[in-house]
Every structure is written in C-alpha cells, then in structure tokens.
Scaffold this active site. Structure first.
Site, PDB file in Angstrom:
ATOM      1  N   LYS A   1      -7.435  37.630   1.627  1.00  0.00           N
ATOM      2  CA  LYS A   1      -7.713  36.712   2.737  1.00  0.00           C
ATOM      3  C   LYS A   1      -8.613  37.468   3.718  1.00  0.00           C
ATOM      4  CE  LYS A   1      -5.202  34.639   6.598  1.00  0.00           C
ATOM      5  NZ  LYS A   1      -3.864  34.499   7.205  1.00  0.00           N
TER       6      LYS A   1
ATOM      7  N   GLU B   1     -14.602  26.387   3.972  1.00  0.00           N
ATOM      8  CA  GLU B   1     -13.954  27.702   3.842  1.00  0.00           C
ATOM      9  C   GLU B   1     -13.264  27.893   2.494  1.00  0.00           C
ATOM     10  OE1 GLU B   1     -10.094  28.653   5.256  1.00  0.00           O
ATOM     11  OE2 GLU B   1      -9.945  26.843   6.461  1.00  0.00           O
TER      12      GLU B   1
ATOM     13  N   LYS C   1      -1.524  23.290  13.554  1.00  0.00           N
ATOM     14  CA  LYS C   1      -0.144  22.981  13.162  1.00  0.00           C
ATOM     15  C   LYS C   1       0.824  23.460  14.220  1.00  0.00           C
ATOM     16  CE  LYS C   1      -0.269  23.148   8.199  1.00  0.00           C
ATOM     17  NZ  LYS C   1      -1.533  23.770   7.816  1.00  0.00           N
TER      18      LYS C   1
ATOM     19  N   SER D   1      -4.652  34.308  16.315  1.00  0.00           N
ATOM     20  CA  SER D   1      -5.609  34.289  15.205  1.00  0.00           C
ATOM     21  C   SER D   1      -7.011  34.716  15.646  1.00  0.00           C
ATOM     22  CB  SER D   1      -5.677  32.886  14.607  1.00  0.00           C
ATOM     23  OG  SER D   1      -6.680  32.847  13.615  1.00  0.00           O
ATOM     24  N   ALA D   2      -7.653  35.484  14.785  1.00  0.00           N
ATOM     25  CA  ALA D   2      -9.053  35.869  15.007  1.00  0.00           C
ATOM     26  C   ALA D   2      -9.969  34.638  15.028  1.00  0.00           C
ATOM     27  CB  ALA D   2      -9.499  36.844  13.922  1.00  0.00           C
ATOM     28  N   ASP D   3      -9.477  33.496  14.540  1.00  0.00           N
ATOM     29  CA  ASP D   3     -10.277  32.259  14.590  1.00  0.00           C
ATOM     30  C   ASP D   3     -10.658  31.927  16.035  1.00  0.00           C
ATOM     31  OD1 ASP D   3      -9.754  32.063  11.892  1.00  0.00           O
ATOM     32  OD2 ASP D   3      -8.467  30.300  12.027  1.00  0.00           O
TER      33      ASP D   3
ATOM     34  N   ASP E   1       0.384  37.983  18.245  1.00  0.00           N
ATOM     35  CA  ASP E   1      -0.247  37.372  17.081  1.00  0.00           C
ATOM     36  C   ASP E   1      -1.083  36.155  17.500  1.00  0.00           C
ATOM     37  OD1 ASP E   1      -1.070  36.376  14.687  1.00  0.00           O
ATOM     38  OD2 ASP E   1       0.897  36.416  13.723  1.00  0.00           O
TER      39      ASP E   1
ATOM     40  N   VAL F   1     -11.268  30.684   8.681  1.00  0.00           N
ATOM     41  CA  VAL F   1     -12.170  29.971   9.594  1.00  0.00           C
ATOM     42  C   VAL F   1     -13.097  30.976  10.278  1.00  0.00           C
ATOM     43  CG1 VAL F   1     -12.262  28.641  11.749  1.00  0.00           C
ATOM     44  CG2 VAL F   1     -10.651  27.995   9.944  1.00  0.00           C
TER      45      VAL F   1
HETATM   46  N1  PSU Z   1      -4.003  26.626   8.990  1.00  0.00           N
HETATM   47  C1  PSU Z   1      -3.864  25.665   8.080  1.00  0.00           C
HETATM   48  N2  PSU Z   1      -4.332  25.858   6.817  1.00  0.00           N
HETATM   49  C2  PSU Z   1      -4.981  27.007   6.467  1.00  0.00           C
HETATM   50  C3  PSU Z   1      -5.146  28.011   7.464  1.00  0.00           C
HETATM   51  C4  PSU Z   1      -4.647  27.772   8.693  1.00  0.00           C
HETATM   52  O1  PSU Z   1      -3.292  24.623   8.379  1.00  0.00           O
HETATM   53  O2  PSU Z   1      -5.403  27.152   5.309  1.00  0.00           O
HETATM   54  C5  PSU Z   1      -5.901  29.253   7.122  1.00  0.00           C
HETATM   55  C6  PSU Z   1      -7.353  29.139   7.619  1.00  0.00           C
HETATM   56  O3  PSU Z   1      -8.185  29.815   6.713  1.00  0.00           O
HETATM   57  C7  PSU Z   1      -7.301  29.879   8.942  1.00  0.00           C
HETATM   58  C8  PSU Z   1      -6.324  30.979   8.613  1.00  0.00           C
HETATM   59  O4  PSU Z   1      -8.545  30.391   9.354  1.00  0.00           O
HETATM   60  O5  PSU Z   1      -5.336  30.362   7.812  1.00  0.00           O
HETATM   61  C9  PSU Z   1      -5.725  31.589   9.850  1.00  0.00           C
HETATM   62  O6  PSU Z   1      -4.961  32.685   9.494  1.00  0.00           O
HETATM   63  P1  PSU Z   1      -4.339  33.618  10.633  1.00  0.00           P
HETATM   64  O7  PSU Z   1      -3.296  32.767  11.312  1.00  0.00           O
HETATM   65  O8  PSU Z   1      -3.764  34.772   9.895  1.00  0.00           O
HETATM   66  O9  PSU Z   1      -5.455  33.998  11.522  1.00  0.00           O
HETATM   67 MN    MN Z   2      -2.319  36.537  12.926  1.00  0.00          MN
END
Ligand code: PSU
Ligand code: MN
Length: 304
Positions: free
Chosen positions: A89, A27, A162, A143-145, A141, A109
C-alpha cells in the site's frame, strides 16, 4: 501538455494528455486492499468503462516494477486485484523507495494525487478518502491523504469519509489545510455508506460546470492545493445508519483490542465491515465508486 519522463503512460492516456483531452485518474489501493478478488478487478474495469462512457479517458495509477504507471491495461488490473494485499500500500512516503527497489505499489489517494499531478491530470475519482481517525488526539493517526489535499492541485471526487474516522475532525483538518469541501447537490458531508453525517460542507454546487469553474479559478489564481468534491451514495444503495454505525463501532473496538495501528488499520476496518455485513457494504461501495467516476468524468469534460 507535455509528457513527464518519470511517468510510464498507457498509449491512450499519453494521447489524451498530449492533446488536452479530459482524463480521470483512478487509484489502486482500492483494488488491492479495499475489495476482495475478483470483484475488485470487475469494479476497476467498470470504472474505466464508465469514465469513457462519460467522455473521459481513465488513468488507473500504480507502481509496477518500480515504474510510475498512469493508465493500466486489463492484465495489470488483474495482477493488482489477484495479488491483493501482498502489493505494498503506497502513499507519499513509499513512492520513491518502491521505485528505487523496482517493486510494485498500490497507490492510496495521496499516492494517486502525486502521480496525477506529475502526469498533468486534474481530476481523480475514488470511493472514500482517508482522514483523522477516532482517537487521533492520542494516536496522531491522520491520513496522509489530508496533507496531500492541502498541497497537491488535484480535484478528488469521493463519497465523503467513513465513520471509521472522526468526520468532524477530518473537516477541521481540511479547513486548516485550506481545502475547499464542495458538496455535489448536498449541504452535508456524506459518510460513505450513508448520505449524511450531520456535518456541513463548505459549499454546495449543483452542476459539474460550477465545480469546474471553482477549480479553474483556483488554478488561475495560483492557489496550490486540492479540492474535495463529496458526492453522496445514490439513495437506493445507501445503508441503514444505525446498522452500519453498530458494525463500525464493533470493528473499531476489535482493531483497538488487537492493537492494529498505522497503515494496516484502514484495510483491517474495511475488511471487517465487509465480513460482518455479508457483502451488502461491498455493493454499496461499488455503487458509490461508479457514481463518483461518472461525476469526475463530467467535471473533467468541463475543464478542457
Ligand atoms: N477508505 C475507503 N476505502 C479505501 C481507502 C480508504 O473507504 O480503499 C483507502 C484509500 O486508498 C485511502 C487509504 O487513500 O485507504 C487511506 O489509508 P490510510 O487511512 O492508511 O491513510
Ligand atoms: Mn494512518
């Protein structure tokens, strides 16, 4: 496998896809938003080298000038690392807009899974995935992941999530979405900086062959969606749990006090943790990413 006309492949990745050789997707949010320059570029290049050393062709994914790029050269990696958070992003919702405007995007991701699936890449290595944030019962909130893992057939190798996130709720959400969580030589979901979280994984597997067999069975049976492989940070790089928990606690409180929300919160927390731990967390982050690339390459080699 045939090449997808919507993807701009590097020559090396195009050759590998065409001839069915093992490929590992990587990524780019981690490069532009997850680590400081120049360590981010150095790490990105080392990830590519480690993939090759373990028998797979690396395919770092990003949107550049509106093109969906799978496989980047050193100059492009340097650009993404140097430009840093000024690169958008990009997750699922962003890809088409950025493409239509001819802009650049660093893929999360979720975003990388989409490009990998379009390009015919089955395995993807990263550091940590996004998940259900603490307090999500109010903020929503999530994540879309996690949605992407539920629908897109790519195997994601990470070091867990984390504890900026609610790891228990993240696992519940993955269960709802039908995503198998496979612990590589562990019974526990790792917490990125540390090897344990207190939460169990769905399955423990000991070898890349075993993981590849489970993924291949899912594919053969026509069950769509991703597989999450969690690979604990190597012992010698794992951090003191009490210490990192206190830092994360303070970072989450600071983010709340500042009212930081949406796509900004994850990069904010990552930067806070890095500033407060004075680089120790960055070394751990880099070590676990390398460890994940190694495992992902081995899994990819078993799938061909
Ligand atoms: N968690 C990490 N390091 C990262 C990310 C998440 O420990 O770099 C990044 C990854 O690209 C992940 C994104 O897909 O943050 C998730 O962001 P969000 O929580 O806004 O969905
Ligand atoms: Mn989010």
């Amino acid at each position: 496998m045939e090449l997808n006309k919507n993807i701009l492949y590097s020559a090396e990745v195009a050759e590998a896809i065409t001839n069915g050789r093992p490929v590992v997707a990587l990524e780019s949010t981690i490069i532009s938003h997850g680590m400081p320059y120049p360590k981010n570029v150095e790490t990105a290049k080392n990830c590519e080298r480690i993939a090759r050393e373990n028998g797979a062709v690396p395919a770092t994914c990003a949107i550049l000038g509106g093109k969906l790029c799978v496989g980047l050269d050193d100059e492009q990696l340097e650009y993404l690392g140097k430009t840093g958070p000024k690169v958008i992003k990009a997750s699922r919702r962003d890809i088409a807009v950025i493409a239509s405007k001819g802009e650049d995007g660093a893929l999360t991701v979720a975003g990388t899974m989409i490009l990998a699936a379009m390009a015919g890449i089955k395995v993807f290595a990263t550091g940590g995935i996004g998940g259900v944030h603490r307090g999500a019962e109010v903020t929503m909130d999530i994540s879309a992941d996690l949605e992407e893992l539920g629908r897109t057939s790519v195997t994601v190798v990470c070091a867990g999530a984390k504890s900026i996130l609610d790891i228990g709720l993240t696992l519940e959400y993955l269960e709802t979405k039908g995503v198998p969580v496979i612990g590589y030589r562990t019974d526990e979901m790792p917490a990125f900086y540390t090897r344990s979280s207190g939460f169990g994984v769905d399955y423990r597997m000991e070898t890349p062959e075993e993981i590849a067999a489970a993924v291949s069975a899912k594919e053969r049976l026509g069950i769509a969606g991703g597989t999450l492989v969690v690979n604990p940070v190597p012992e010698e790089y794992s951090m003191d749990k009490a210490k990192i928990d206190a830092v994360i606690e303070a970072a989450v409180e600071k983010a709340n006090a500042l009212g930081i929300k949406g796509k900004k919160i994850t990069p904010f927390l990552l930067a806070e943790i890095k500033d407060v731990t004075g680089g120790e967390s960055l070394d751990t982050n880099i070590a676990l990413v390398y460890n994940n690339v190694r495992l992902a390459a081995k899994i990819a080699c078993c799938m061909n």
